[in-house]
Design a protein around this motif. Structure first.
Motif, PDB file in Angstrom:
ATOM      1  N   VAL A 274      20.078  10.281  -9.459  1.00 34.39           N
ATOM      2  CA  VAL A 274      19.270   9.454 -10.369  1.00 34.39           C
ATOM      3  C   VAL A 274      18.977   8.151  -9.651  1.00 34.39           C
ATOM      4  N   SER A 275      17.917   8.137  -8.891  1.00 35.98           N
ATOM      5  CA  SER A 275      17.553   6.955  -8.113  1.00 35.98           C
ATOM      6  C   SER A 275      16.684   6.028  -8.952  1.00 35.98           C
ATOM      7  N   THR A 276      16.856   4.742  -8.736  1.00 39.45           N
ATOM      8  CA  THR A 276      16.022   3.727  -9.365  1.00 39.45           C
ATOM      9  C   THR A 276      15.462   2.824  -8.266  1.00 39.45           C
ATOM     10  N   ILE A 277      14.630   1.881  -8.671  1.00 42.80           N
ATOM     11  CA  ILE A 277      14.075   0.960  -7.684  1.00 42.80           C
ATOM     12  C   ILE A 277      15.189   0.195  -6.984  1.00 42.80           C
ATOM     13  N   VAL A 278      16.198  -0.225  -7.744  1.00 41.42           N
ATOM     14  CA  VAL A 278      17.256  -1.050  -7.172  1.00 41.42           C
ATOM     15  C   VAL A 278      18.097  -0.246  -6.189  1.00 41.42           C
ATOM     16  N   THR A 279      18.409   1.003  -6.508  1.00 48.53           N
ATOM     17  CA  THR A 279      19.188   1.814  -5.570  1.00 48.53           C
ATOM     18  C   THR A 279      18.408   2.079  -4.287  1.00 48.53           C
TER      19      THR A 279
ATOM     20  N   LEU B  45       0.831  -1.202   0.000  1.00 50.47           N
ATOM     21  CA  LEU B  45       0.000   0.000   0.000  1.00 50.47           C
ATOM     22  C   LEU B  45       0.863   1.249   0.000  1.00 50.47           C
ATOM     23  N   THR B  46       1.951   1.210   0.747  1.00 52.31           N
ATOM     24  CA  THR B  46       2.861   2.355   0.764  1.00 52.31           C
ATOM     25  C   THR B  46       3.456   2.611  -0.611  1.00 52.31           C
ATOM     26  N   ILE B  47       3.846   1.539  -1.299  1.00 55.90           N
ATOM     27  CA  ILE B  47       4.466   1.682  -2.620  1.00 55.90           C
ATOM     28  C   ILE B  47       3.484   2.248  -3.632  1.00 55.90           C
ATOM     29  N   PHE B  48       2.239   1.738  -3.636  1.00 56.08           N
ATOM     30  CA  PHE B  48       1.289   2.120  -4.675  1.00 56.08           C
ATOM     31  C   PHE B  48       0.516   3.402  -4.348  1.00 56.08           C
ATOM     32  N   THR B  49       0.665   3.909  -3.142  1.00 52.41           N
ATOM     33  CA  THR B  49      -0.025   5.158  -2.787  1.00 52.41           C
ATOM     34  C   THR B  49       0.932   6.328  -2.615  1.00 52.41           C
TER      35      THR B  49
ATOM     36  N   GLY C 187       6.079   5.593  -7.390  1.00 53.26           N
ATOM     37  CA  GLY C 187       5.586   5.563  -8.763  1.00 53.26           C
ATOM     38  C   GLY C 187       6.571   6.209  -9.728  1.00 53.26           C
ATOM     39  N   ASN C 188       7.147   7.343  -9.307  1.00 56.13           N
ATOM     40  CA  ASN C 188       8.161   7.995 -10.148  1.00 56.13           C
ATOM     41  C   ASN C 188       9.410   7.121 -10.283  1.00 56.13           C
ATOM     42  N   LEU C 189       9.773   6.424  -9.208  1.00 56.03           N
ATOM     43  CA  LEU C 189      10.926   5.524  -9.275  1.00 56.03           C
ATOM     44  C   LEU C 189      10.702   4.403 -10.283  1.00 56.03           C
ATOM     45  N   ILE C 190       9.495   3.835 -10.276  1.00 56.52           N
ATOM     46  CA  ILE C 190       9.180   2.756 -11.215  1.00 56.52           C
ATOM     47  C   ILE C 190       9.250   3.265 -12.650  1.00 56.52           C
ATOM     48  N   LEU C 191       8.668   4.441 -12.904  1.00 55.08           N
ATOM     49  CA  LEU C 191       8.689   5.004 -14.251  1.00 55.08           C
ATOM     50  C   LEU C 191      10.116   5.333 -14.691  1.00 55.08           C
TER      51      LEU C 191
END
Length: 298
Positions: free
Chosen positions: A250-255, A72-76, A81-85
């Motif tokens: 430049v952060s990503t999901i993995v970082t 819920l934290t991730i999807f809200t 959301g910006n990290l995923i994109l």
């Protein structure tokens, strides 16, 4: 005098033990791979999925239980959301650029003069023999403010364009690291292509461009799909290159997964992000496989 007809002898049926023997041999041959798969993938994946449904707070730490709190934290939260994109965008840009660079290179390797094939393959394979840290550190030097590429931009009046600590710099590093997967897949597909189909199309009066569009390219789609899958997946899961060339900007999901697991010690959130990344990757690869099969059948 009459001839007697004799029935041909029927081979004896395989007994149950004889039928089971090959299957047992196959299982014995597969046993090392199954052990490696279980120890290296299945067991860690189990704990990642399990941790993703647990609770975490700064005071009490990680507690056992079952909750969708992390998802819920991730999807809200717009940040995730910006990290995923951003992660998808970097991986997609890396894959497209690798295909644009890799396809002509693969054609040169498979169709060019023999004396050039060895040097060209060396250009492709040498990056794979070098540590990712070493390659990324080299790009840090080249893309930095005193680097050759940045000074070249400054010389032509593009000093406002910065390469290091930007998405552009990260994509440059990712392409250099992972484009060999694209080239090797394309070389394998183009080498297996039946050249007689191209010769037949040319003999029927088709110009070279049309032969490539209608014959060569469709038959190499499987190699392009395999190279794209390898490049996309490895780019999405890259850690060192975005960290070093992104400079924390430049952060990503993995970082973020790495930061949550090491600095914040928030294993449930890091695990939930890992599960989300795994699901997204699986969905994209499934859609790609479906699209390639539909294109090749058509």
């Amino acid at each position: 005098m009459t001839a007697t007809l004799t029935r041909p002898a029927t081979p004896p049926r395989a007994t149950g033990k004889a039928r089971k023997a090959p299957s047992r041999r196959v299982l014995l041959l597969l046993l090392p791979m199954l052990v490696i798969f279980a120890v290296g993938f299945a067991v860690p994946l189990y704990f990642v999925v399990r941790f993703s449904f647990e609770h975490f707070d700064a005071a009490g730490g990680q507690t056992w239980g079952f909750t969708f709190e992390q998802f819920l934290t991730i999807f809200t939260t717009p940040l995730y959301g910006n990290l995923i994109l951003r992660t998808l965008g970097l991986a997609l840009a890396t894959t497209v650029i690798s295909a644009l660079i890799g396809y002509p290179l693969a054609l040169a390797i498979t169709r060019g003069p023999r004396r050039l094939r060895g040097p060209l393959m060396a250009v492709v394979t040498i990056p794979m023999l070098t540590s990712v840290v070493v390659k990324t550190f080299g790009w840090q030097v080249l893309l930095g403010s005193d680097g050759f590429l940045q000074r070249a931009l400054d010389a032509v009046g593009l000093s406002s364009v910065k390469l290091l600590n930007t998405p552009t710099g990260v994509v440059v590093g990712l392409v250099h690291t992972y484009f060999p997967f694209m080239v090797i897949s394309l070389v394998a597909a183009l080498s297996a292509l039946d050249r007689r189909t191209e010769e037949a199309a040319a003999a029927m009066g088709s110009p070279p461009g049309q032969v490539f569009r209608r014959v060569t390219f469709p038959q190499s789609l499987d190699g392009l799909a395999a190279g794209s899958a390898l490049t996309f997946v490895t780019s999405m899961s890259a850690l060192i290159t975005p960290q070093m060339l992104g400079g924390g900007k430049v952060s990503t999901i993995v970082t973020v997964i790495y930061q949550q697991a090491t600095t914040a010690q928030d294993w449930p959130l890091a695990s939930a992000l890992g599960v989300v990344l795994l699901v997204i990757t699986f969905v994209i690869l499934s859609l790609q496989t479906w699209a390639v099969r539909r294109a090749t059948r058509g």
